[in-house]
Design a protein around this motif. Structure first.
Motif, PDB file in Angstrom:
ATOM      1  N   LEU A 282       0.829  -1.205   0.000  1.00 47.52           N
ATOM      2  CA  LEU A 282       0.000   0.000   0.000  1.00 47.52           C
ATOM      3  C   LEU A 282       0.864   1.256   0.000  1.00 47.52           C
ATOM      4  O   LEU A 282       0.606   2.210  -0.750  1.00 47.52           O
ATOM      5  N   LEU A 283       1.889   1.261   0.835  1.00 42.74           N
ATOM      6  CA  LEU A 283       2.792   2.407   0.932  1.00 42.74           C
ATOM      7  C   LEU A 283       3.505   2.640  -0.393  1.00 42.74           C
ATOM      8  O   LEU A 283       3.560   3.775  -0.897  1.00 42.74           O
ATOM      9  N   GLU A 284       4.045   1.584  -0.971  1.00 36.68           N
ATOM     10  CA  GLU A 284       4.758   1.712  -2.240  1.00 36.68           C
ATOM     11  C   GLU A 284       3.816   2.193  -3.337  1.00 36.68           C
ATOM     12  O   GLU A 284       4.174   3.049  -4.162  1.00 36.68           O
ATOM     13  N   GLY A 285       2.603   1.650  -3.359  1.00 33.94           N
ATOM     14  CA  GLY A 285       1.631   2.055  -4.366  1.00 33.94           C
ATOM     15  C   GLY A 285       1.297   3.527  -4.284  1.00 33.94           C
ATOM     16  O   GLY A 285       1.214   4.221  -5.307  1.00 33.94           O
ATOM     17  N   LEU A 286       1.096   4.038  -3.074  1.00 35.67           N
ATOM     18  CA  LEU A 286       0.773   5.458  -2.907  1.00 35.67           C
ATOM     19  C   LEU A 286       1.922   6.360  -3.338  1.00 35.67           C
ATOM     20  O   LEU A 286       1.707   7.402  -3.956  1.00 35.67           O
ATOM     21  N   THR A 287       3.144   5.977  -3.018  1.00 38.10           N
ATOM     22  CA  THR A 287       4.287   6.816  -3.357  1.00 38.10           C
ATOM     23  C   THR A 287       4.565   6.815  -4.857  1.00 38.10           C
ATOM     24  O   THR A 287       5.256   7.713  -5.359  1.00 38.10           O
ATOM     25  N   GLN A 288       4.036   5.849  -5.589  1.00 38.45           N
ATOM     26  CA  GLN A 288       4.232   5.787  -7.036  1.00 38.45           C
ATOM     27  C   GLN A 288       3.179   6.567  -7.803  1.00 38.45           C
ATOM     28  O   GLN A 288       3.331   6.827  -8.997  1.00 38.45           O
ATOM     29  N   MET A 289       2.088   6.940  -7.122  1.00 42.03           N
ATOM     30  CA  MET A 289       0.976   7.568  -7.824  1.00 42.03           C
ATOM     31  C   MET A 289       1.293   9.013  -8.168  1.00 42.03           C
ATOM     32  O   MET A 289       1.758   9.783  -7.320  1.00 42.03           O
ATOM     33  N   PRO A 290       1.044   9.425  -9.428  1.00 34.92           N
ATOM     34  CA  PRO A 290       1.226  10.837  -9.788  1.00 34.92           C
ATOM     35  C   PRO A 290       0.146  11.680  -9.132  1.00 34.92           C
ATOM     36  O   PRO A 290      -0.975  11.224  -8.915  1.00 34.92           O
ATOM     37  N   TYR A 310      11.927  -6.945  12.508  1.00 32.08           N
ATOM     38  CA  TYR A 310      11.300  -5.894  11.708  1.00 32.08           C
ATOM     39  C   TYR A 310      11.405  -6.276  10.231  1.00 32.08           C
ATOM     40  O   TYR A 310      12.391  -5.998   9.559  1.00 32.08           O
ATOM     41  N   THR A 311      10.367  -6.910   9.716  1.00 31.23           N
ATOM     42  CA  THR A 311      10.331  -7.386   8.332  1.00 31.23           C
ATOM     43  C   THR A 311      10.210  -6.222   7.353  1.00 31.23           C
ATOM     44  O   THR A 311       9.462  -5.275   7.589  1.00 31.23           O
ATOM     45  N   GLU A 315      12.968  -1.459   3.030  1.00 30.13           N
ATOM     46  CA  GLU A 315      12.043  -0.858   2.069  1.00 30.13           C
ATOM     47  C   GLU A 315      11.252   0.283   2.688  1.00 30.13           C
ATOM     48  O   GLU A 315      11.060   1.334   2.067  1.00 30.13           O
ATOM     49  N   VAL A 316      10.782   0.081   3.912  1.00 32.18           N
ATOM     50  CA  VAL A 316      10.038   1.147   4.589  1.00 32.18           C
ATOM     51  C   VAL A 316      10.935   2.364   4.786  1.00 32.18           C
ATOM     52  O   VAL A 316      10.534   3.509   4.535  1.00 32.18           O
ATOM     53  N   THR A 317      12.159   2.128   5.219  1.00 36.03           N
ATOM     54  CA  THR A 317      13.110   3.223   5.445  1.00 36.03           C
ATOM     55  C   THR A 317      13.390   3.969   4.150  1.00 36.03           C
ATOM     56  O   THR A 317      13.409   5.215   4.121  1.00 36.03           O
ATOM     57  N   ARG A 318      13.610   3.235   3.074  1.00 35.03           N
ATOM     58  CA  ARG A 318      13.898   3.868   1.776  1.00 35.03           C
ATOM     59  C   ARG A 318      12.734   4.723   1.302  1.00 35.03           C
ATOM     60  O   ARG A 318      12.927   5.864   0.850  1.00 35.03           O
ATOM     61  N   LEU A 319      11.522   4.199   1.392  1.00 34.01           N
ATOM     62  CA  LEU A 319      10.358   4.957   0.942  1.00 34.01           C
ATOM     63  C   LEU A 319      10.159   6.211   1.772  1.00 34.01           C
ATOM     64  O   LEU A 319       9.811   7.279   1.237  1.00 34.01           O
ATOM     65  N   ALA A 320      10.394   6.112   3.078  1.00 33.02           N
ATOM     66  CA  ALA A 320      10.244   7.286   3.951  1.00 33.02           C
ATOM     67  C   ALA A 320      11.310   8.329   3.643  1.00 33.02           C
ATOM     68  O   ALA A 320      11.034   9.542   3.663  1.00 33.02           O
ATOM     69  N   ARG A 325       6.391  13.148   2.609  1.00 30.54           N
ATOM     70  CA  ARG A 325       5.031  13.057   3.170  1.00 30.54           C
ATOM     71  C   ARG A 325       4.837  11.784   3.987  1.00 30.54           C
ATOM     72  O   ARG A 325       3.826  11.621   4.665  1.00 30.54           O
ATOM     73  N   VAL A 326       5.781  10.840   3.914  1.00 28.51           N
ATOM     74  CA  VAL A 326       5.683   9.581   4.658  1.00 28.51           C
ATOM     75  C   VAL A 326       6.326   9.757   6.031  1.00 28.51           C
ATOM     76  O   VAL A 326       7.512  10.071   6.134  1.00 28.51           O
ATOM     77  N   LYS A 327       5.538   9.555   7.073  1.00 26.74           N
ATOM     78  CA  LYS A 327       6.043   9.623   8.449  1.00 26.74           C
ATOM     79  C   LYS A 327       5.902   8.230   9.078  1.00 26.74           C
ATOM     80  O   LYS A 327       4.811   7.650   9.050  1.00 26.74           O
ATOM     81  N   THR A 328       6.986   7.724   9.617  1.00 28.04           N
ATOM     82  CA  THR A 328       6.959   6.381  10.189  1.00 28.04           C
ATOM     83  C   THR A 328       7.117   6.412  11.697  1.00 28.04           C
ATOM     84  O   THR A 328       7.752   7.316  12.257  1.00 28.04           O
ATOM     85  N   LEU A 329       6.529   5.417  12.343  1.00 28.61           N
ATOM     86  CA  LEU A 329       6.679   5.224  13.783  1.00 28.61           C
ATOM     87  C   LEU A 329       6.717   3.720  14.037  1.00 28.61           C
ATOM     88  O   LEU A 329       5.746   3.011  13.747  1.00 28.61           O
TER      89      LEU A 329
END
Length: 397
Positions: A282-290, A310-311, A315-320, A325-329
């Motif tokens: 879901l995260l990857e899909g959103l970040t790819q959307m124009p 932490y599976t 990838e999560v770190t790279r996308l953030a 706009r991606v905030k992780t916790l």
């Protein structure tokens, strides 16, 4: 068509189903699978072993009996179950087999003649439900075939890459053996994978969320090796211990409705353990959307045992890092002392806005706790979607 008297008879069985429903469904599965052993390649025997399948069916039968006057309240969940059936390549003739053994099981467990009016009532009720589900699944199969790169039933895939993520989690990259096109699925959807299980001597299916956004080349599933009471999960252990690059498996087309509803809104993903897998997609899909407007915020909240568990961390770190706009916790549960459990109280308010859509994935207890917390905060049920990693039942939605 059910008569008023037949509906009344079915309603009268609800007390019995509440107290003895799982005993009935246990008997049903044992009866059917012993007499029609080829169905063992359709039903997950791990769920038979741990009782989840029988419990799910017992809940389904009870829910149908309780809502026999207006089964339409069950339609959203019936649709979900039909998607699961299509993912397992279940066909119309299978319903006749199930119906026959279910009615005989009711007769034998309740010591009733097959000519008893209660059996006739349940036969009519089952036919009504089966007709609805067969028709729904027929439309789903047709839609899958119409999609570019789509198919129905099982398709052979080859394992082209295998990556160890943690001590008990691996990612498997699966490409179609025929080298033909793949469908553009919705991030958050799942596939069924069917493999030959050496310890059983026959094939077994298991459904796994796709853990990456569509790429046109391969599917990726990220699998935790499961164990129950010292017994390994049949499919997960086979994928972990037996499958090597170059081996082949059977795969069904992507299914499921767990996907982002509105990419322009603030979307909040909250997961635990292996529940992270569809969230990364879901995260990857959103970040790819124009986007033609300022990008909406994305909150990614994940609970895991510790850093070693932490599976898909990289990838999560790279996308953030690449998308502001991606905030992780990330919460490590081992760091919570005194038997404390994760709650939303520890999450910064900026990550949990009132107008956001919320997506939850993980164990049932975790989802229930987080969902209750959100409702207490005034979040509408319509803003909350969830995916539970367990065998589902039939309950009003």
């Amino acid at each position: 068509m059910l008569t008023t008297h037949q509906k009344h008879l079915i309603q009268q069985t609800t007390p019995v189903l509440k107290t003895n429903g799982q005993a009935l469904t246990d008997y049903f599965y044992q009866r059917m699978l012993s007499q029609v052993p080829e169905l063992k390649e359709t039903f997950n025997m791990g769920h038979q072993r741990d009782g989840k399948q029988a419990k799910a069916l017992a809940n389904a039968v009870l829910a149908y009996a309780e809502n026999i006057e207006d089964p339409s309240v069950l339609l959203p969940v019936i649709n979900m179950i039909c998607q699961r059936h299509v993912s397992l390549a279940i066909q119309a003739p299978d319903y006749a087999i199930v119906g026959e053994h279910l009615l005989h099981s009711i007769s034998e467990v309740l010591s009733l003649s097959m000519e008893d009016e209660l059996i006739d009532a349940w036969a009519a009720a089952y036919q009504q439900l089966a007709a609805l589900m067969i028709d729904t699944e027929k439309r789903m199969y047709a839609q899958l075939k119409q999609e570019q790169g789509g198919w129905s039933g099982w398709r052979e895939f080859t394992l082209v890459k295998k990556v160890v993520e943690t001590a008990n989690v691996s990612s498997l990259y699966l490409a179609p053996t025929d080298a033909l096109a793949l469908p553009t699925y919705r991030p958050g959807q799942y596939i069924s994978v069917r493999v030959q299980v050496p310890s059983l001597g026959y094939k077994q299916p298991r459904q796994y969320s796709l853990s990456t956004a569509p790429n046109g080349q391969f599917f990726r599933i990220t699998v935790k090796e499961e164990a129950l009471a010292q017994a390994p999960g049949y499919v997960s252990s086979t994928l972990h211990q037996q499958m090597q690059v170059g081996d082949r498996v059977e795969v069904s087309a992507p299914m499921g409705d767990f996907s982002v509803k509105d990419a322009t809104k603030h979307n909040v993903f909250i997961s635990a353990g292996i529940g992270i897998t569809p969230m990364v997609a879901l995260l990857e899909g959103l970040t790819q959307m124009p986007t033609s407007q300022p990008p909406a915020a994305i909150s990614f909240i994940h609970v895991t045992q510790d850093a070693a568990h932490y599976t898909l961390r990289e990838e999560v770190t790279r996308l953030a890092e690449h998308h502001s706009r991606v905030k992780t916790l990330i919460h490590y549960s081992q760091a919570l002392t005194g038997g404390a459990r994760f709650t939303l109280e520890s999450v910064p308010p900026s990550l949990l806005t009132d107008d956001a859509d919320y997506y939850l994935c993980g164990p049932a207890g975790f989802i229930q706790t987080v969902s209750d917390d959100l409702l207490k905060r005034g979040i509408s049920p319509h803003q909350i979607s969830h995916e539970v990693f367990s065998t589902g039942g039939l309950t009003p939605s």
